[in-house]
Enzyme design. Structure first.
Site, PDB file in Angstrom:
ATOM      1  N   GLN A 120       0.825  -1.203   0.000  1.00 38.96           N
ATOM      2  CA  GLN A 120       0.000   0.000   0.000  1.00 38.96           C
ATOM      3  C   GLN A 120       0.864   1.260   0.000  1.00 38.96           C
ATOM      4  O   GLN A 120       0.343   2.364  -0.044  1.00 38.96           O
ATOM      5  CB  GLN A 120      -0.917   0.009   1.226  1.00 38.96           C
ATOM      6  CG  GLN A 120      -1.981  -1.078   1.179  1.00 38.96           C
ATOM      7  CD  GLN A 120      -2.888  -1.093   2.394  1.00 38.96           C
ATOM      8  OE1 GLN A 120      -3.036  -2.120   3.031  1.00 38.96           O
ATOM      9  NE2 GLN A 120      -3.507   0.031   2.725  1.00 38.96           N
ATOM     10  N   ARG A 141      -8.692  -0.191   7.887  1.00 42.13           N
ATOM     11  CA  ARG A 141      -9.780   0.694   7.442  1.00 42.13           C
ATOM     12  C   ARG A 141     -10.022   1.758   8.475  1.00 42.13           C
ATOM     13  O   ARG A 141     -11.144   1.995   8.925  1.00 42.13           O
ATOM     14  CB  ARG A 141     -11.046  -0.113   7.208  1.00 42.13           C
ATOM     15  CG  ARG A 141     -11.282  -0.321   5.707  1.00 42.13           C
ATOM     16  CD  ARG A 141     -12.628  -0.838   5.380  1.00 42.13           C
ATOM     17  NE  ARG A 141     -13.156  -0.032   4.283  1.00 42.13           N
ATOM     18  CZ  ARG A 141     -13.728  -0.531   3.206  1.00 42.13           C
ATOM     19  NH1 ARG A 141     -13.910  -1.815   3.085  1.00 42.13           N
ATOM     20  NH2 ARG A 141     -14.176   0.248   2.259  1.00 42.13           N
ATOM     21  N   CYS A 142      -8.950   2.426   8.876  1.00 41.62           N
ATOM     22  CA  CYS A 142      -9.023   3.304  10.026  1.00 41.62           C
ATOM     23  C   CYS A 142      -7.872   4.264   9.938  1.00 41.62           C
ATOM     24  O   CYS A 142      -6.821   3.941   9.427  1.00 41.62           O
ATOM     25  CB  CYS A 142      -8.881   2.441  11.273  1.00 41.62           C
ATOM     26  SG  CYS A 142      -8.300   3.303  12.725  1.00 41.62           S
ATOM     27  N   GLU A 197     -12.871   4.840   5.026  1.00 42.68           N
ATOM     28  CA  GLU A 197     -12.844   4.192   6.326  1.00 42.68           C
ATOM     29  C   GLU A 197     -13.953   4.592   7.272  1.00 42.68           C
ATOM     30  O   GLU A 197     -14.233   3.894   8.232  1.00 42.68           O
ATOM     31  CB  GLU A 197     -11.494   4.493   6.973  1.00 42.68           C
ATOM     32  CG  GLU A 197     -10.377   3.917   6.120  1.00 42.68           C
ATOM     33  CD  GLU A 197      -9.035   4.559   6.372  1.00 42.68           C
ATOM     34  OE1 GLU A 197      -9.013   5.664   6.913  1.00 42.68           O
ATOM     35  OE2 GLU A 197      -8.027   3.943   6.025  1.00 42.68           O
TER      36      GLU A 197
END
Ligand SMILES: Cc1cc2nc3c(=O)[nH]c(=O)nc-3n(C[C@H](O)[C@H](O)[C@H](O)COP(=O)(O)OP(=O)(O)OC[C@H]3O[C@@H](n4cnc5c(N)ncnc54)[C@H](O)[C@@H]3O)c2cc1C
Ligand code: FES
Ligand code: FES
Lengths: 782, 293, 162
Positions: free
Chosen positions: A221, A368-369, A738
């Site tokens: 990523q 996802r944060c 997110e």
């Protein structure tokens, strides 16, 4: 800026995704789809024990097996100074065990063979002798005096503490609590879970012995950051390292860190001189790569008799596993947890956090944060609901009373954040209206009389995304800016190169839309490239919803810069002065004479064929964007559940989500992101759990134990929006990947607790299994 | 995940399969749907030297009523049983259980015989067959045996099948009078094995219970037949009190352990709740059937 | 062991080790990489293909078991370069994000629509419940299947009236 339908297919239009054309044909190229001539396969042997001295490894039989090319142990890596590597949080992590094992599943050795089948055959032949040590799985016990020391190799480490960190004003907070009429407390554990993208991690490492060039096809990523870290770990010259990310089958934070498997495969390719592929199995993914959460939180909320919030105090212990490998800004040891005051006007707050080493896998990734915002949002939203119960008021009313008001923005929070914009009451009002909140409350009352259980849960979250600014935020020293390079070709077609990375978010489409809106080149004429460090400008990567806020801004800015150059060109072509020109969608025209115009394509052609004297040719440029602030998406989620008192089973009846992520570049894609996030929020609330027994055995190391909801369990979502643009972002967008995962777990849990609170239940920790619901009811009865 | 090496044969007759099996029975495994065996091979929890694939043997997937029984061929897939109209009409417990097993894709391959031979106490078919008093037909080198299901299931992953025998059929007695049945399964998600499963079968004569069959999943070292509960029901008139009593007895017969799916007390409570609900549903079905005839 | 399998309508012969899983044969030997692997435990359905028209998990079937059978993967969905309505529908309704689950999802959809030309949301959710998606939350997959169903039905109606 116009968000209406336009032929350039820019911002605000739900155009179909460009990337889909290859995926629906099965022509995506994920890392495991790559096959290079002469490629070998690597498999990793992992420790069955969680804490043990490594006594001996015998690899003779494995090395002798037909088809095995090499067996690599920690000692082999140590000989090349590769046995340890830096983590993203400034700690070190063992690549392969040399001294002792610190968590179950830790990397002990690897086999490189002609086929994956043979590599696994050989793993069975490696003999390892371990000497077991006492295991610590509870971070609170790990911090007690006399606990067995996990990081005995670190010189100044005398206990299992990996950090202590505070935020806010302790004195003022204590004083406010002393005066408070009501104090509501909640002890809760945000359990360890795992992002578990459907594609596991993997690498094809291709070190060319002739040129020394290392081409690493990697599930990353953050390709540039990885390149720099690889240069540091492996001592390779950075210009000789090329990270190429193929299509990525989901990331969710899992693919931010560097993993031992990557390093080992690269080392193997370097030593053997052939490409080496390593594809993680699912269980390797779950037991050894970046987990998320695992925060033990104690929150106290002080209120006056009218329900006005006075102060918030949080003590938390984070379980960081055996190595401190959180992927988060250096300055903030518990991430951005201090956003824990949430959507509320909280005069003072104080947070105290201690991190503990335990015999568990390292990680602490932003699943996802945005760096621990999820834990923060969960705690405050659970506390607010319990406060409403304590005060005897409606949980929605209590929220309205305490929301930061629209006119208070920009709002400076008690822990130092500057919220950019928001209209929290509007979002909650819309959600309540869509759910039919009041009727549902009445139905709840009626059903209760019949002995049936219905619960309504609310979460009105605020997120903070888009790090930096670079003065405050860095990862492993690398400042958190991002970049975009735009090259407009003579025929008016363009290539945009961005430093962030897509793992399914649709960057190839949305970033082209930004260019379309800013520069008038139809989005279908803009190719978006990313993920090849030889080709795209430096960037920090995609996680914590930073793509749109940071690289999206960089894209808008560079497009605007080129447009300004285009204005000079247009003036030259139309033989007027620049001040006489107007920009409209995709062309410049002369003020008052709209027929006298040149399109962006004409301008582009002129940039290469007919520029004014003295002008630098070409229409290309790069911009590095250092955000002035972060963005603060928000929303309100409402969940209605039915609970079966006899068995504790619960089912979502309605799920209404109102999201405000500022300007929506592609509403279709935004909605897709929200669906995905709401599902993961549900998954975390209902079933996802990485657990350990006393011996440190991981429970949840496979999809039979680590439960992922299917379409059957997943609720149907009703999504709605409000739009409050970010005032400081060039296109007013805030980032949305997110929000739904951050905000929704509390809504689901609040709903279940709400269904059974009249029975005396005030808390059920996630995952809220039917067994726990049933148990909570039994406990409340006795 | 990569299985270790084995030999493989796919005979097209049962005799041939038995012969291959007989050569080295202790190191050979029968391959049916493969939905339990192949996962074990992939994780290298099992490493047989030889696999005998029985999928090419004709006739092992019969599904018909004859001689007072429903004959279910060992290769009948879970989905075949879920979709079959005869089963749907006359064997509600089977029809209700089949779609709750595993997931739609696994059900396309997994077989009833493989399931029973696997002997997993969390397997659903064992309980259904206990409730229905089924028999398992097996063939070995010396011929055929019919084993009552209660004798077939022995312990966790252990059955009374010999290593050199192959399951060929399952025989389910045809229901008499007005009947009803259901399978209630608590699972954490689709594709999960049961936390608790309860199979219920009732045959009514008027409102008197002529026959009651129960089976419990995942609450012991094998599927459990709570005979005390069955006996309490048999010969009595349907009533909520009777069902509650039977449910209590069934919960007593359950012997669950605490694990990630929940504490033992919880599982017992679910057995009790599900037996009660299952009996009520079976009774309602039976009454509805009686009303129709 | 020698096997003969019809893969996407093409007769294909090979000599494979009995232990080789169908998914590895398709991906690594035939280089049909649309079919993915997402788990170790037959849990995710990323590997779904059709064997004689029935959707199964190709990670839990040996390549030798496919001997004499017909295997269809996503690479075999489009005909003459023309997208299958299911493929078009997944793009139209944003039924995919990272795309990793998508081939499996499309294959179960193909099998579902063979049997049920007008599935309800519940039918669809049930049919795809052996397949995990981590990105979409399934809602747009359901929509995609609905759209594809309508499309196929319309095409069939056209074909019969024509
Ligand atoms: C994801 C997943 C979820 C599942 N969930 C459930 C569930 O909820 N409930 C449930 O009950 N099951 C579940 N299962 C198991 C599934 O039902 C299997 O299909 C079943 O247990 C085994 O049947 P099979 O035909 O696949 O047998 P195989 O896997 O082929 O064989 C299983 C065992 O039985 C032996 N065997 C098979 N056939 C015969 C025969 N005719 N004679 C002698 N021995 C034989 C084999 O040698 C082997 O030891 C699940 C499986 C998976 C992969
Ligand atoms: S790879 Fe997950 S089910 Fe086949
Ligand atoms: S689209 Fe990524 S897993 Fe489904």
């Amino acid at each position: 800026m116009s968000t209406t339908e336009s032929h350039v297919h820019g911002i605000g239009q739900s155009i179909k995704r460009k990337e889909d054309d290859r995926f629906i044909r099965g022509k995506g190229t994920y890392v495991d789809d790559i096959s290079l001539p002469g490629m070998l396969h690597m498999a990793i042997l992992r420790s069955p024990l969680a804490h043990a001295k490594l006594v001996s490894i015998d690899t003779t039989a494995a090395a002798a097996l037909d088809g095995v090319v090499a067996v690599i142990t920690g000692a082999d890596l140590a000989a090349h100074n590769l046995a340890w590597m830096p983590t993203l949080s400034g700690d070190t992590q063992a690549v392969f065990v040399t001294d002792k094992v610190r968590f179950q599943g830790q990397e002990v050795a690897a086999v490189v063979a002609e086929s994956a089948y043979v590599a696994y055959d050989a793993l069975d032949l490696i003999e390892v002798e371990y000497d077991p040590l006492d295991v610590i799985v509870d971070p609170r016990k790990a911090l007690e005096a006399g606990a067995p020391l996990i990081r005995d190799e670190k010189e100044d480490q005398t206990d299992n503490r990996c950090y202590h960190w505070e935020s806010g004003d302790k004195g003022a907070t204590d004083a406010a609590f002393a005066k408070a009429a009501v104090v509501v407390s909640l002890d809760t554990h945000y359990p360890r879970c795992h992002p578990a993208p459907l594609e596991t991690c993997g690498i094809v490492a291709d070190v060319n012995p002739a040129t020394g060039k290392a081409t690493l096809h990697l599930t990353s990523q953050a390709p540039h950051a990885h390149r720099t870290l690889f240069a540091i770990v492996a001592g390779l010259p950075e210009q000789n390292i090329q990270i190429k990310t193929p299509d990525i089958g989901g990331g969710f934070g899992n693919k931010v860190p560097i993993y031992p498997g990557y390093v080992a495969a690269t080392a193997a390719s370097l030593l053997i001189g052939r490409p080496v592929k390593w594809i993680e199995s699912r269980s390797e993914n779950l037991i050894s790569t970046g987990f998320a959460r695992d925060f033990h939180m104690s929150g106290d909320l002080a209120l006056d008799n009218d329900g006005k919030m006075l102060a918030l105090r949080v003590k938390l212990v984070s379980d960081n596993g055996a190595f401190f490998a959180d992927a988060q800004p250096t300055k903030f040891r518990a991430g951005l947890f201090h956003i824990v005051t949430g959507s509320y006007d909280m005069p003072v707050a104080h947070i105290e956090a201690d991190g503990a080493y335990t015999n568990k896998a390292p990680g602490g990734v932003a699943y996802r944060c945005s760096f621990r915002v999820t834990e923060a949002s969960y705690l405050i939203e659970r506390l607010v609901q319990n406060a409403a119960y304590e005060l005897g008021t409606d949980p929605a009313a209590l929220r309205f009373k305490n929301f930061i008001k629209p006119e208070q923005f920009p709002y400076k929070s008690a822990t130092g954040f500057e919220y950019d914009s928001g209209d929290y009451p509007r979002a909650l009002e819309l959600a309540l209206e869509q759910l039919g909140y009041n009727q549902l409350r009445q139905e709840q009352k009626k059903l209760r009389e019949e002995g049936k259980l219905l619960g309504i849960g609310i979460a009105s979250f605020t997120e903070v995304v888009g790090a930096g600014k670079s003065k405050e935020y860095d990862i492993a020293g690398l400042k958190m800016f991002d970049s975009a390079e735009l090259r407009v070709h003579p025929t008016g077609k363009a290539i945009l190169k961005i430093g962030v990375q897509t793992q399914g978010q649709g960057h190839e489409t949305t970033f082209a839309q930004i260019v379309a809106s800013e520069l008038g080149i139809p989005s279908e004429d803009v190719v978006v490239q990313y993920g090849d460090t030889d080709n795209v400008p430096y960037g920090l990567g995609t996680y914590a919803s930073r793509s749109t806020p940071v690289a999206g801004a960089a894209t808008a800015v560079i497009a605007r810069k080129l447009r300004e150059k285009g204005r000079t060109l247009a003036a030259h072509l139309l033989e007027v002065s620049e001040e006489d020109l107007e920009w409209e969608t995709d062309h410049f025209s002369v003020k008052g004479a709209p027929d006298k115009k040149v399109s962006i394509q004409d301008v582009a052609f002129a940039a290469y064929t007919n520029m004014p004297d003295g002008m630098e040719p070409g229409l290309e440029g790069v911009h590095y964007y250092d955000p002035p602030n972060m963005t603060y998406p928000f929303g309100s989620y409402l969940v209605a559940v039915e609970v079966d008192e006899g068995t504790g089973e619960w089912k979502v009846r309605r799920m209404v989500a109102v999201d405000d992520c500022g300007v929506r570049i592609n509403p279709m894609i935004v909605e897709g992101q929200i669906h995905g996030g709401l599902t993961e929020g549900y998954a975390i609330a209902a079933m996802q759990l990485i657990d350990f027994d006393e011996e440190g055995n991981c429970i949840g190391g496979n999809f039979t134990d680590y439960l992922i909801p299917t379409a059957w369990e997943t609720p149907h979502f009703e999504t709605h929006e409000t739009v409050t643009p970010s005032p400081h972002h060039p296109i007013g967008a805030k980032g949305v990947g997110e929000s739904a995962t951050v905000g929704s777990p509390a809504a689901y849990v609040n709903a279940v607790v709400d269904a059974v609170r009249h029975l005396g239940v005030t808390n059920i920790d996630m995952p809220v299994t039917s067994a726990k619901v049933w148990q909570a009811i039994q406990d409340a009865k006795t | 995940m990569f299985p270790s090496r084995f030999d493989y044969s796919a005979p097209d007759s049962l005799d041939e399969a038995l012969a291959t099996l007989g050569q080295r029975a202790d190191e050979t495994k029968v391959l049916a749907g493969g939905q339990s065996l192949i996962p074990l091979l992939k994780l290298r929890f099992a490493a047989p030297a030889t696999l005998v694939d029985i999928n090419r043997i004709p006739g092992l997937d019969v599904l018909e009523e004859s001689n007072g029984h429903l004959r279910i061929g060992t290769l009948a897939r879970h989905n075949q049983l879920a979709a079959d109209s005869l089963v749907g009409r006359r064997y509600p417990t089977i029809a209700s259980a089949a779609p709750q097993i595993a997931d739609p894709l696994v059900r396309n391959l997994g077989t009833i015989g493989g399931s029973l031979a696997h002997g997993d106490p969390a397997g659903d078919w064992g309980s259904v067959m206990l409730a229905l008093n089924a028999e398992v037909v097996v063939r070995g080198p010396t011929g055929e045996r019919r084993i009552p299901i209660d004798d077939f299931l022995v312990d966790i992953f252990t059955t009374s099948l010999n290593e050199d025998e192959i399951v060929t059929e399952v025989l389910v007695p045809q229901p008499e009078g007005s009947f009803g049945g259901a399978y209630l399964k608590l699972e954490r998600k689709v594709g999960d094995f049961a936390t608790v499963g309860v199979a219920v079968h009732l045959e009514l004569d008027g409102d008197t219970i002529a026959r009651a069959g129960l089976g419990l999943t995942a609450v012991g070292s094998r599927n459990i037949k709570p005979t005390n509960a069955e006996n309490a029901l048999g010969g009595n008139k349907c009533s909520d009190e009777l069902f509650a009593e039977a449910a209590r007895l069934a919960a007593e017969a359950a012997d669950p352990v605490s694990d990630v799916r929940g504490p033992a007390t919880y599982k017992r409570a679910v057995v009790e709740a599900y037996v009660k609900r299952g009996l009520a549903e079976a009774r309602d079905q039976a009454r509805a059937r009686a009303g129709r005839t | 062991m020698d096997i003969n399998v019809t893969v996407n309508s093409k007769p294909t012969s090979a000599d494979v080790e009995p232990r080789r899983l169908l998914v590895h044969w398709l991906r690594d030997d035939l280089r049909l990489t649309a079919t993915h692997v997402g788990c170790d435990t037959t849990s995710c359905g990323a590997c779904t293909v059709l064997v004689d028209g029935t959707p199964i998990k190709s990670c839990t079937l040996l390549a030798v078991q496919a001997n004499g059978r017909e295997v269809t993967t996503v690479e075999g969905l489009a005909t003459n370069g023309q997208l299958h309505p299911i493929q078009a529908a997944f793009k139209e309704e944003h039924g995919l994000q990272c795309g990793f689950c998508t081939p499996g999802m499309m294959m179960v959809t193909a099998a579902l629509l063979e049997k049920n030309e007008d599935p309800s949301e519940e039918d669809i959710r049930w049919a795809i419940s052996g397949n995990i998606c981590r990105c979409t939350g399934y809602q747009n997959i359901v929509k995609s299947v609905e759209l594809a169903a309508g499309q196929i039905k319309a095409e069939r109606a056209d074909a019969t009236t024509a």
